[in-house]
Write a protein that holds these residues in place. Sequence first.
Motif, short mmCIF file in Angstrom:
data_model
loop_
_atom_site.label_atom_id
_atom_site.label_comp_id
_atom_site.label_asym_id
_atom_site.label_seq_id
_atom_site.Cartn_x
_atom_site.Cartn_y
_atom_site.Cartn_z
N GLY A 64 -4.80 33.23 16.61
CA GLY A 64 -5.27 34.38 15.84
C GLY A 64 -5.98 35.35 16.76
N GLU A 65 -6.24 36.51 16.17
CA GLU A 65 -6.82 37.60 16.95
C GLU A 65 -8.19 37.20 17.53
OE1 GLU A 65 -6.13 40.88 14.43
OE2 GLU A 65 -6.92 42.33 15.87
N GLN A 66 -9.00 36.57 16.65
CA GLN A 66 -10.34 36.24 17.10
C GLN A 66 -10.34 35.12 18.14
OE1 GLN A 66 -14.28 34.98 15.26
NE2 GLN A 66 -13.51 36.65 14.01
N HIS A 67 -9.44 34.20 17.96
CA HIS A 67 -9.30 33.09 18.90
C HIS A 67 -9.05 33.63 20.31
CE1 HIS A 67 -6.75 29.40 20.18
NE2 HIS A 67 -8.02 29.14 20.41
N VAL A 68 -8.11 34.55 20.41
CA VAL A 68 -7.74 35.10 21.71
C VAL A 68 -8.86 36.01 22.25
CG1 VAL A 68 -6.06 36.59 22.87
CG2 VAL A 68 -5.28 34.83 21.28
N THR A 69 -9.46 36.80 21.37
CA THR A 69 -10.54 37.70 21.82
C THR A 69 -11.72 36.90 22.36
OG1 THR A 69 -9.89 39.00 19.92
CG2 THR A 69 -11.84 39.74 21.08
N VAL A 70 -12.08 35.84 21.66
CA VAL A 70 -13.21 35.02 22.12
C VAL A 70 -12.87 34.36 23.46
CG1 VAL A 70 -14.52 32.91 21.59
CG2 VAL A 70 -14.26 34.67 19.86
N ALA A 71 -11.62 33.97 23.62
CA ALA A 71 -11.20 33.36 24.90
C ALA A 71 -11.36 34.37 26.04
CB ALA A 71 -9.75 32.89 24.80
N VAL A 72 -11.04 35.61 25.77
CA VAL A 72 -11.18 36.64 26.81
C VAL A 72 -12.67 36.87 27.12
CG1 VAL A 72 -10.79 39.09 27.30
CG2 VAL A 72 -8.96 37.70 26.34
N GLU A 73 -13.50 36.84 26.08
CA GLU A 73 -14.96 36.98 26.30
C GLU A 73 -15.46 35.82 27.17
OE1 GLU A 73 -17.05 37.16 22.55
OE2 GLU A 73 -15.73 38.77 21.86
N MET B 289 4.78 43.13 13.76
CA MET B 289 4.28 41.77 13.64
C MET B 289 3.06 41.47 14.50
SD MET B 289 6.07 40.24 11.41
CE MET B 289 5.60 38.55 11.69
N SER B 290 2.64 42.43 15.33
CA SER B 290 1.64 42.07 16.34
C SER B 290 0.34 41.56 15.71
CB SER B 290 1.39 43.22 17.30
OG SER B 290 0.88 44.30 16.59
N ARG B 291 -0.08 42.13 14.57
CA ARG B 291 -1.32 41.66 13.94
C ARG B 291 -1.03 40.98 12.60
NH1 ARG B 291 -5.39 45.26 12.70
NH2 ARG B 291 -6.84 43.55 13.03
N TYR B 292 0.18 40.52 12.43
CA TYR B 292 0.57 40.01 11.12
C TYR B 292 -0.28 38.81 10.70
CZ TYR B 292 3.25 37.97 7.34
OH TYR B 292 3.61 37.44 6.14
N ILE B 293 -0.62 37.94 11.64
CA ILE B 293 -1.35 36.73 11.26
C ILE B 293 -2.68 37.08 10.58
CG2 ILE B 293 -2.39 36.36 13.57
CD1 ILE B 293 -1.33 33.64 11.05
N THR B 294 -3.32 38.13 11.09
CA THR B 294 -4.61 38.54 10.51
C THR B 294 -4.39 39.02 9.08
OG1 THR B 294 -5.17 39.25 12.73
CG2 THR B 294 -6.62 40.00 10.97
N GLU B 295 -3.36 39.84 8.90
CA GLU B 295 -3.05 40.38 7.58
C GLU B 295 -2.67 39.25 6.61
OE1 GLU B 295 0.15 43.51 6.31
OE2 GLU B 295 -0.60 43.92 8.33
N LEU B 296 -1.85 38.34 7.11
CA LEU B 296 -1.38 37.23 6.27
C LEU B 296 -2.57 36.39 5.80
CD1 LEU B 296 0.94 35.43 5.16
CD2 LEU B 296 0.98 34.27 7.37
N ARG B 297 -3.45 36.08 6.73
CA ARG B 297 -4.59 35.24 6.37
C ARG B 297 -5.52 35.97 5.42
NH1 ARG B 297 -5.35 32.74 12.35
NH2 ARG B 297 -3.84 31.06 12.12
#
Length: 677
Positions: free
Chosen positions: A441-450, A639-647
């Motif tokens: 998910g978006e946050q998972h990847v963002t936190v990994a980059v942080e 589809m790039s942010r679809y998971i966020t929208e879906l959830r």
Amino acid sequence: MAEISRLRNVVFVGPHHAGKTTLVEAVLAHCGAVARRGSISDGTTVTDHEPEDVAHAQSTTVGFAHCTADGIDLTIVDTPGFIDFFEETRMVLAGVDAAVIVVEADPERIVQTRGLVDAIEALGLPHLFVVSKMDRPGADFAGSLAALQAAYGRHVIAEHVPIGTAESFSGYIDLAQMKAFGLDGGAERENEVPGAMADAARRAREQLLEAMADFDDALMEELLEGKEPPLEEVERDLCSECSHDQIIPVLAASAATGIGVAAVVRAMERWFPSPEDRPGVDAEGRAIAPDAAAPLVAHVIKTSIHPQSGKISVVRVLAGSMKADATLTDVSKGDERVRSGGLYRLQGKKQEAIAEAGPGSIVAVARLEPVATGDTLTAGQKVLLPRVIRSAPVFAVAIKPKERMDEAKISQMLARIVDEDPSLSLGRADVTNELLLLGCGEQHVTVAVERLSRKYKVEVEIASPTIPYQETITAPTEVHSRYKHQTGGHGQFGDVWLRFEPRDRGAGVTFEEKIVGGVVPRQFIPAVEKGVREALQHGPSGYPVTDVHVTLFDGQYHDVDSSEQSFKTAAGMGVREALPKCRPVVLEPIVRVAVIVPTAYTSTVIQQLTGKRGQILGMKPAERAGVDEVEADVPQVEMSRYITELRTGTQGLGTFSWRHERYDPVPSNRVGGKAAV
Ligand SMILES: Nc1nc2c(ncn2[C@@H]2O[C@H](COP(=O)(O)OP(=O)(O)OP(=O)(O)O)[C@@H](O)[C@H]2O)c(=O)[nH]1
Ligand SMILES: [Mg+2]
């Protein structure tokens, strides 16, 4: 560490922000493991100790803590509730013996526990629910209980009746003991059951006993004969039935005020099994007895890496004894031998050195460099524990270093982040060859980059992966292209006639020569093809051109001035002249998406996909009851942010998988090449 029968390994799970970390903190304070309760707002809790947890005021990774109560040694694993981080939770579920599922006292949110409860039930993990935040305005215990029962059956049963609610939540009636408890100066105090609640409590107790009697004939008989079962029997049954995952008790609590915290501790001590009662199983289904005298078998359930002090592997010991200076065999890594760099118990970020840990314990081993989460460690014998199958990533970003830096170095640092959290992965995009970081998910990847930037001082730029658009032509044409250049001595001369024709979608680029009479000499024809193919790399909109057939059917040459280079140049010029005349179109990648979602959200999903220019292919019941699978073809760019929208649209319950399907022309109202992105 206490003897095995006195150990309890309990995971705290539940939806995002349900109050898990606060409840764990309250439990640690209640048991005297911390002198003062930390708080989420101050970033001072034991288990939310990572800077990313504090920055986001939420758990972003699993945290470990321990405490003792009445001679019972509790190891507690606090997990993040945000759905992006669920994969780590799945890993630790394999290493604990029971689960406390924390839910907010809000019936609407109970549905968010579905995936979690499915995972827990699949493991047969004994569990109970704590309906928390009972002090919050609008807290609804009865509604939450009804929603839990509707979702998970009648053996989910109240063991508490709350006294008051919201601001007036002052305690609870324990239905097994038929006693009321409240707080007095921070300590729990036993009270009389309030007279006005006696009837309600009696009815609730009857329901509890009836649910329990389904698994106990003696109790059933007593109830049928109208006999009051003795307290010891009720407690013994509760303990046995909860630890065998037959009865799922529901408690009421408020971690903020401390009401119910003692009950949660008591429940873990009394109703949950010790590791002695939950022997491990290897990948072939053979039981692993928790025998201290047997050779060591341990399962790595979490890895963390500290840039200075190195790697820490949290393991669950299943058999034998783990020693601080042991030499271990990593069976998952081809029997590689590794030496432990120290043995610890974790209290949040604090590492407390210990000399030895027996079966059933959850401990941290230092500096096992090649070892990864999920690996099996032994004393040398060939035992492999079952692997937790990871879900496929559903979100990706393209990564580029901010400053000039070796890509190899970035990849190395990223590999360490992936080592810590194997639900992340690294990849290369097809076509664009971009470096991708993929996750849940978006946050998972963002936190990994942080985390990457904090731990390794690597600053990276992230962006949505570039969409690999292509172009093609929709009409044929012919061009005549001549390249002639005179520079003093040797000149250059190439002359070609090229025909361009559209091909079927996916057929690619083909080149054919139909030269007769040597008007273009043999040795120059490969140069013409090279010139054509190179020029087709950049169509009128800048994307590679595909699905086109190019024929060289005529030309001229010059004895002295013609060369490979001049024919290549002439061919390239021909391509650039021809393409705009062939009604070029931009092609976009289309992906085939399979969305799995509870039936209640199927229409939301169809609406979302249609809104993304998706073409719905079908809808069928998935393998599990009450769940649908929706299949659709959707432009990849959507589809790039679809998971966020879906959830967001499905209370976090929807998941999807996808694969590249084909290329389709971008609809005319979106043409404009890059503008369409
Ligand atoms: N009023 C009230 N607030 C609470 C209670 N428990 C937690 N909170 C608040 O609810 C918010 C979330 O609490 P956390 O303990 O971080 O919840 P969590 O389940 O660990 O959250 P994640 O790990 O991010 O999923 C924080 O602002 C807490 O202060 C409670 O019993 N009563
Ligand atoms: Mg938390």
